[in-house]
Design an enzyme around this catalytic site. Structure first.
Site, PDB file in Angstrom:
ATOM      1  N   SER A  76      -9.644   2.140   3.153  1.00  0.00           N
ATOM      2  CA  SER A  76      -8.775   2.848   2.234  1.00  0.00           C
ATOM      3  C   SER A  76      -7.789   1.936   1.502  1.00  0.00           C
ATOM      4  CB  SER A  76      -7.991   3.915   3.001  1.00  0.00           C
ATOM      5  OG  SER A  76      -7.145   3.307   3.961  1.00  0.00           O
ATOM      6  N   LYS A  95       0.852  -1.205   0.000  1.00  0.00           N
ATOM      7  CA  LYS A  95       0.000   0.000   0.000  1.00  0.00           C
ATOM      8  C   LYS A  95       0.878   1.241   0.000  1.00  0.00           C
ATOM      9  CE  LYS A  95      -3.771   2.206   2.629  1.00  0.00           C
ATOM     10  NZ  LYS A  95      -4.610   2.104   3.847  1.00  0.00           N
ATOM     11  N   SER A 105      -9.796  -0.081   7.414  1.00  0.00           N
ATOM     12  CA  SER A 105      -9.243  -0.028   6.053  1.00  0.00           C
ATOM     13  C   SER A 105      -8.574  -1.292   5.539  1.00  0.00           C
ATOM     14  CB  SER A 105      -8.241   1.118   5.946  1.00  0.00           C
ATOM     15  OG  SER A 105      -8.943   2.298   5.726  1.00  0.00           O
TER      16      SER A 105
HETATM   17  N1  GLN Z   1     -12.876   4.564   6.484  1.00  0.00           N
HETATM   18  C1  GLN Z   1     -12.256   5.025   7.686  1.00  0.00           C
HETATM   19  C2  GLN Z   1     -11.834   6.450   7.527  1.00  0.00           C
HETATM   20  O1  GLN Z   1     -12.110   7.001   6.527  1.00  0.00           O
HETATM   21  C3  GLN Z   1     -11.102   4.167   8.041  1.00  0.00           C
HETATM   22  C4  GLN Z   1      -9.903   4.453   7.249  1.00  0.00           C
HETATM   23  C5  GLN Z   1      -8.742   3.629   7.673  1.00  0.00           C
HETATM   24  O2  GLN Z   1      -8.897   2.639   8.363  1.00  0.00           O
HETATM   25  N2  GLN Z   1      -7.569   4.073   7.273  1.00  0.00           N
HETATM   26  O3  GLN Z   1     -11.227   7.035   8.378  1.00  0.00           O
END
Ligand code: GLN
Length: 483
Positions: free
Chosen positions: A159, A84, A183
């Site tokens: 994400s 990532k 995420s």
């Molecule tokens: N969807 C969540 C956010 O937007 C989690 C994102 C993540 O885990 N990096 O913060």
């Protein structure tokens, strides 16, 4: 097994290791085949942001030479892996899905990345993600959305959308992602692969571009539970470069996952099966629970009443930490600098204005507000207190059960654009995942069947701090049931 059959049937890591050790699979051929697949699929799916071919082929040649000499191979010898793009790799561009880091080439490797390579993994390149890991659909990437390989009209989740899609589309055998509020688990669920949220402190965060440091975790994606357990064993463990990494010994997670789920007590929290849960997702998860019963687990209904405060608590804590972490991007030290500034202060604000996307700006503003004098007690301090209550509630639950199972997400993958203009609806996609993030406990997403339309459904298996092995045992039982 030959290189060709390995790619086409995408077997397990232990098959691959045997193939490499015997010389039937060549790591260099395998890497080239994965690059050919990436070339073919990436224009459509937008999974990889950059490739690290030279480094990958050099490593693959090293693995082949080791195998040819009959020397011992690392546990991930020759495994093609994607990273990532919030984790740094020496010399490779690191964008974090943002314009503001354009042109930044970090001079070092993240610890998790270095450990993969030391175990023999072949690092293919950097994977698309939401900007600074903020999002649940991968639509917040400055480099365009990732498409879900199962249905390209739909999001892969976020994400770590690129990390999940890479494994689902067999553009990599495994990948690393990060999980701050869901995420890893949510995109794994949307794409039908396994994703692991390790306990906070289990994996070093050194070399991770920070979003919310008290919540950020690095974890693996793989096609099956045992492989994910093997990968976690490689990247876990203390690191002097991250003071929050735990000195607790690292278990043999893959071996633990072989132990079976018989006799385990499984909690099913009522709050995760309430309003807002898609009926088809509910049905599949209920089948998964039945499968656990059949595997010899005891199912116990439990209650986690603080769950309703999790989303507001998460969006205060995470944005507050983000506002502090993202202050370093000023057009001076890293990446993008606006060229339209007459003064120093203009240069800061224009660089940030032009470099950050809308969601990142929204969070910096929310977080700065929550931390500002006069509001700190009402928002940030309060959120920290609720966070503690949530964690204590989980600890009490784990006195009576070994693991907790829930849906990973309330719905299957949604359409690209469906929630893009409604931040609140997007934040609610994290409703079942942010609780474990706030509590610091570990979890796994394991595929648990599909909807009638063929969209993957994922089950979240949660376990207490440092009990990853238990989560893997439960996930293996669900996987074996082939729901
Ligand atoms: N969807 C969540 C956010 O937007 C989690 C994102 C993540 O885990 N990096 O913060």
């Amino acid at each position: 097994m030959t290189t060709e059959t390995y790619v086409e049937t995408s077997k397990t890591l232990s098959d691959l290791r045997q193939g490499i050790a015997s010389g039937r699979v060549k790591a260099v051929d395998l890497a080239n085949r994965y690059y050919a697949r990436i070339e073919q699929l990436n224009p459509r799916l937008n999974v990889f942001l950059s490739l690290t071919k030279e480094r990958a082929l050099k490593q693959a040649a090293k693995v082949d030479a080791t195998a040819a000499k009959g020397d011992p191979l690392g546990p991930l010898a020759g495994v093609p892996v994607g990273i990532k793009d919030v984790l740094v790799m020496r010399g490779a561009p690191a964008t974090a899905g943002s314009r503001i880091l354009k042109g930044y080439h970090p001079p070092y490797d993240a610890t998790a990345v270095a450990r993969l390579e030391a175990a023999g993994a072949v690092l293919l390149g950097k994977l698309n993600c939401d900007e600074f890991a903020m999002g649940s659909s991968n639509e917040n990437s400055a480099y365009g959305p990732v498409r879900n390989p199962v249905d390209p009209e739909r999001v892969p989740g976020g994400s770590s959308g690129g990390s999940a899609a890479a494994v689902a589309a067999n553009m990599a055998v495994a990948s690393l992602g990060t999980d701050t509020g869901g995420s890893i688990r949510q995109p794994a669920s949307f794409c039908g692969v396994v994703g692991v949220l390790p306990t906070y402190g289990r994996v070093s965060r050194y070399g991770l571009i920070a979003f919310a440091s008290s919540l950020d975790r690095i974890g693996p994606f793989a096609g099956n539970v045992r492989d994910a357990a093997t990968l976690l064993g490689v990247i876990a463990g203390h690191d002097p470069c991250d003071a929050t990494s735990s000195p607790a010994p690292v278990a043999d997670y893959a071996a633990e996952s072989d132990e079976g789920a018989e006799g385990l007590r499984i909690g099913v929290p009522a709050e995760y099966f309430a309003e807002g849960l898609d009926p088809e997702v509910r049905e599949r998860i209920e089948s998964g629970i039945e499968a656990l019963k059949a595997a010899g687990c005891t199912i116990k209904p439990i209650s986690l009443p603080h769950t309703r405060y999790a989303i507001p608590t998460y969006y205060v804590v995470a944005t507050a930490e983000a506002s502090a972490n993202l202050a370093r991007f000023d057009g001076v030290r890293y990446g993008y600098r606006s060229s339209s500034s007459a003064t120093l202060s203009d240069m800061y604000s224009h660089s940030r204005d032009e470099g950050f996307g809308a969601e990142v700006k929204r969070r910096i503003m929310l977080g700065t507000y929550a931390l500002s004098a006069g509001y700190y007690d009402a928002y940030y301090l309060k959120a920290q207190k609720v966070r503690r209550l949530l964690a204590e509630e989980f600890l009490r639950a784990f006195a009576d059960v070994d693991a907790i199972v829930t849906p990973t997400a309330p719905t299957p993958a949604f359409k690209i654009g469906e929630k893009a203009d409604d931040p609140l609806a997007m934040y609610l996609a994290d409703i079942y995942t942010v609780t474990a993030s706030l509590a610091g406990i570990c979890g796994v997403n394991v595929p648990c069947g599909a909807t009638k339309a063929g969209l993957p459904v994922g089950m979240q298996v949660l376990a207490a701090h440092f009990q990853e092995g238990t989560a893997f045992r439960v996930a293996r039982a669900v996987e074996a049931a082939q729901i």
